[in-house]
Design an enzyme around this catalytic site. Sequence first.
Site, PDB file in Angstrom:
ATOM      1  N   LYS A  60      34.736 -10.427  -0.212  1.00  0.00           N
ATOM      2  CA  LYS A  60      35.173  -9.082  -1.648  1.00  0.00           C
ATOM      3  C   LYS A  60      36.541 -10.314  -1.843  1.00  0.00           C
ATOM      4  O   LYS A  60      36.235 -10.380  -3.705  1.00  0.00           O
ATOM      5  CB  LYS A  60      35.539  -8.102  -0.873  1.00  0.00           C
ATOM      6  CG  LYS A  60      34.706  -7.232  -1.022  1.00  0.00           C
ATOM      7  CD  LYS A  60      35.353  -6.075  -0.276  1.00  0.00           C
ATOM      8  CE  LYS A  60      34.430  -4.980  -0.041  1.00  0.00           C
ATOM      9  NZ  LYS A  60      34.270  -3.671  -0.032  1.00  0.00           N
ATOM     10  N   LYS A  72      20.689  -5.055   1.123  1.00  0.00           N
ATOM     11  CA  LYS A  72      20.080  -3.975   2.017  1.00  0.00           C
ATOM     12  C   LYS A  72      20.474  -3.226   0.345  1.00  0.00           C
ATOM     13  O   LYS A  72      21.459  -4.101  -0.592  1.00  0.00           O
ATOM     14  CB  LYS A  72      21.228  -4.144   2.795  1.00  0.00           C
ATOM     15  CG  LYS A  72      21.599  -2.780   3.777  1.00  0.00           C
ATOM     16  CD  LYS A  72      22.770  -2.301   4.319  1.00  0.00           C
ATOM     17  CE  LYS A  72      23.866  -0.928   4.347  1.00  0.00           C
ATOM     18  NZ  LYS A  72      24.647  -0.756   5.095  1.00  0.00           N
ATOM     19  N   LYS A  84      25.714  -0.015  -2.672  1.00  0.00           N
ATOM     20  CA  LYS A  84      26.643   0.940  -4.054  1.00  0.00           C
ATOM     21  C   LYS A  84      26.889   0.305  -5.136  1.00  0.00           C
ATOM     22  O   LYS A  84      27.538   0.887  -6.294  1.00  0.00           O
ATOM     23  CB  LYS A  84      27.882   1.930  -3.382  1.00  0.00           C
ATOM     24  CG  LYS A  84      27.464   3.006  -2.464  1.00  0.00           C
ATOM     25  CD  LYS A  84      28.432   3.955  -2.413  1.00  0.00           C
ATOM     26  CE  LYS A  84      29.058   3.587  -1.418  1.00  0.00           C
ATOM     27  NZ  LYS A  84      30.815   4.457  -1.268  1.00  0.00           N
TER      28      LYS A  84
END
Length: 330
Positions: free
Chosen positions: A112, A193, A196
């Site tokens: 991140k 995966k 969002k």
Amino acid sequence: MTPRVLSGIQPSGNLHIGNYLGALANWVRIQHDYESIFCIVDLHAITVYQKPDELRAKIREIAALFLAAGIDPKHSRIMVQSTVSGHAELAWLLTCVTPMGWLDRMTQFKAKSAAQESVGDGLFQYPVLMAADILLYQANIVPVGEDQMQHLELARDIAQRFNSLYGDTFVMPATKLPLVGARVMGLDDPSTKMSKSALGAGHAVAMLDDPTRIRKTIMKATTDSNPGVDFETMGSGVANLLAIFQAFSEWTNDQMQAHFAGMRYGDLKKQVAEMTISKLEPIQKRYAEIVADPGYLEGVLRDGADAVRPTADATVRLVKERMGIYTPTA
Ligand code: TRP
């Protein structure tokens, strides 16, 4: 004693069928076997910049989706992290027993922070806040995906370190729910995966997508060069489409094989799309009813927070006492 389950979800991005089939649908199924707390972690969301109006709206949207999906607010607690001050307070207390080296090893922080121009300290502390969420309620079981396992192990390490420094205080959270949900992959890229925060239009089916959009996304999904479904040699894209269908329909493997073997991909996709639409439709309908009554939603969130606050306060008080922090006696 009934084991306590706690899980959290960030109010950022759109909840999608991966969140539903991998987490939410399971929570609904098992909620009555446990004492469950479902936490909308707004303090985690702000570890990267969020537009205030969007964040405000997202928190309510997610709460309404929890209810629409079937979380029963009479039994399970749905609450917003920031409304119980113990989360932030315990996070600070735990920060003081967490070596920076442990946080330095967190792969999610590395990923991140690499994408940010300037990295807030909150992003570094993120896993300590998550540990606080869990330990605040002495949760026994924390159902999370593979990507959160490192954070969960850190929570256990922090609990252990605290216990050895200050005496037995925290319950060790077990890593996982015995029941695993479907792992839904990105429709555009079945090697990752479903996420969002992925921005690509063909990546995910959001729980609130309308039928036209759902059909469009699924019809574009990545498959492979086989002429039709072959259960022996299929690639991960086809396997993902079948997994989505199976998770929604709850068909057995035999039923799946009998129905889909040899089917051409266009037909497979149509059936996956129609199955998805039919299962999301009642959830979307309930969602519309819930958001039409904002007073009800506010009440659920208030009751959820009120119900868990005594446990949170008791833990913070105990931790303070153990650490020698001032705890007024009168
Ligand atoms: N970090 C989790 C995620 O991104 C969300 C989360 C925050 C969480 N606090 C939690 C999950 C506590 C389980 C328990 O998925």
